[in-house]
Motif scaffolding. Sequence first.
Motif, PDB file in Angstrom:
ATOM      1  N   TYR A 136      64.258  41.053  26.619  1.00  0.00           N
ATOM      2  CA  TYR A 136      64.300  41.374  28.047  1.00  0.00           C
ATOM      3  C   TYR A 136      62.942  41.907  28.505  1.00  0.00           C
ATOM      4  O   TYR A 136      62.456  41.559  29.591  1.00  0.00           O
ATOM      5  N   TYR A 137      62.330  42.755  27.679  1.00  0.00           N
ATOM      6  CA  TYR A 137      61.027  43.307  28.049  1.00  0.00           C
ATOM      7  C   TYR A 137      59.981  42.199  28.146  1.00  0.00           C
ATOM      8  O   TYR A 137      59.230  42.113  29.129  1.00  0.00           O
ATOM      9  N   ARG A 138      59.913  41.338  27.132  1.00  0.00           N
ATOM     10  CA  ARG A 138      58.914  40.270  27.114  1.00  0.00           C
ATOM     11  C   ARG A 138      59.143  39.279  28.249  1.00  0.00           C
ATOM     12  O   ARG A 138      58.192  38.844  28.910  1.00  0.00           O
ATOM     13  N   ILE A 145      59.137  40.856  36.614  1.00  0.00           N
ATOM     14  CA  ILE A 145      60.301  41.574  37.137  1.00  0.00           C
ATOM     15  C   ILE A 145      60.716  42.620  36.101  1.00  0.00           C
ATOM     16  O   ILE A 145      60.386  42.498  34.918  1.00  0.00           O
ATOM     17  N   ASP A 146      61.417  43.650  36.551  1.00  0.00           N
ATOM     18  CA  ASP A 146      61.821  44.742  35.665  1.00  0.00           C
ATOM     19  C   ASP A 146      63.228  44.488  35.132  1.00  0.00           C
ATOM     20  O   ASP A 146      64.218  44.873  35.754  1.00  0.00           O
ATOM     21  N   LEU A 147      63.297  43.855  33.974  1.00  0.00           N
ATOM     22  CA  LEU A 147      64.597  43.550  33.386  1.00  0.00           C
ATOM     23  C   LEU A 147      65.148  44.694  32.549  1.00  0.00           C
ATOM     24  O   LEU A 147      66.325  44.660  32.166  1.00  0.00           O
ATOM     25  N   ILE A 148      64.336  45.683  32.249  1.00  0.00           N
ATOM     26  CA  ILE A 148      64.844  46.838  31.501  1.00  0.00           C
ATOM     27  C   ILE A 148      65.687  47.721  32.411  1.00  0.00           C
ATOM     28  O   ILE A 148      66.778  48.151  32.057  1.00  0.00           O
ATOM     29  N   ASP A 152      70.499  42.669  35.180  1.00  0.00           N
ATOM     30  CA  ASP A 152      71.304  41.713  35.938  1.00  0.00           C
ATOM     31  C   ASP A 152      70.471  40.807  36.843  1.00  0.00           C
ATOM     32  O   ASP A 152      71.014  39.869  37.446  1.00  0.00           O
ATOM     33  N   LEU A 153      69.163  41.054  36.931  1.00  0.00           N
ATOM     34  CA  LEU A 153      68.313  40.108  37.659  1.00  0.00           C
ATOM     35  C   LEU A 153      68.408  38.714  37.061  1.00  0.00           C
ATOM     36  O   LEU A 153      68.225  37.716  37.766  1.00  0.00           O
ATOM     37  N   LEU A 154      68.725  38.612  35.774  1.00  0.00           N
ATOM     38  CA  LEU A 154      68.856  37.306  35.129  1.00  0.00           C
ATOM     39  C   LEU A 154      70.096  36.553  35.583  1.00  0.00           C
ATOM     40  O   LEU A 154      70.279  35.389  35.216  1.00  0.00           O
ATOM     41  N   LEU A 155      70.929  37.191  36.374  1.00  0.00           N
ATOM     42  CA  LEU A 155      72.091  36.501  36.938  1.00  0.00           C
ATOM     43  C   LEU A 155      71.750  35.817  38.257  1.00  0.00           C
ATOM     44  O   LEU A 155      72.569  35.068  38.797  1.00  0.00           O
TER      45      LEU A 155
END
Length: 212
Positions: A136-138, A145-148, A152-155
Amino acid sequence: MQISLSQFQLAASLSPTLAARWYPHILLAMNEFGIDTPRRQAAFIAQVGHESAGFKTLTESFNYSVAGLKATFNTRLTADQCAMLGRQPGETVVPIERQKAIANLVYHKRYGNNAPGDGWKFRGRGLKQITFLDNYYRCGHALEIDLITNPDLLLQDEYAARSAGWFWHVNNCNPYADNGSFVRLTKVINGGSNGLADRQARLAIAERVLCP
């Protein structure tokens, strides 16, 4: 090569509605990450099609039967844990708290998942099912974008597709598609050969459309 909407719909075996929904995002991901030949595009569509159950599922499910848990996570769960956490007689779905418990057990202390709850927080999401805090970090760094903070941004469709393209790129998947090493490509994407027959069937359809 830039594929058309109708080519994408046929290659991915999608309804007109699903095809229209995903086409601009898949096109963006392909252009951004060098998935730019018919063989690469066919392999990409086949693999993410399988991973997302036909471009319909963006979140990893832990709705496992007891037998399913044993078959999938037999090195990470004991038989007693499988019996306790898996789907019980009369249940159609494993309750969410037990699904969280499964994720937190099987993904704990792996690839940056160190805090309590990280297994569930960083479970698979997106068309490729990005998993684990480190990934998620990479991925978030690459997509800016800040996935940490907000996994749920990946949705969101854009990031669901771009994250799949990112994974394809950083794992150097194009050469496997170029030389037809689809079984090896599956191992890179899946870690094994789960769902190989379905992936191969999807590839055959995509190649008929894109690689005449």
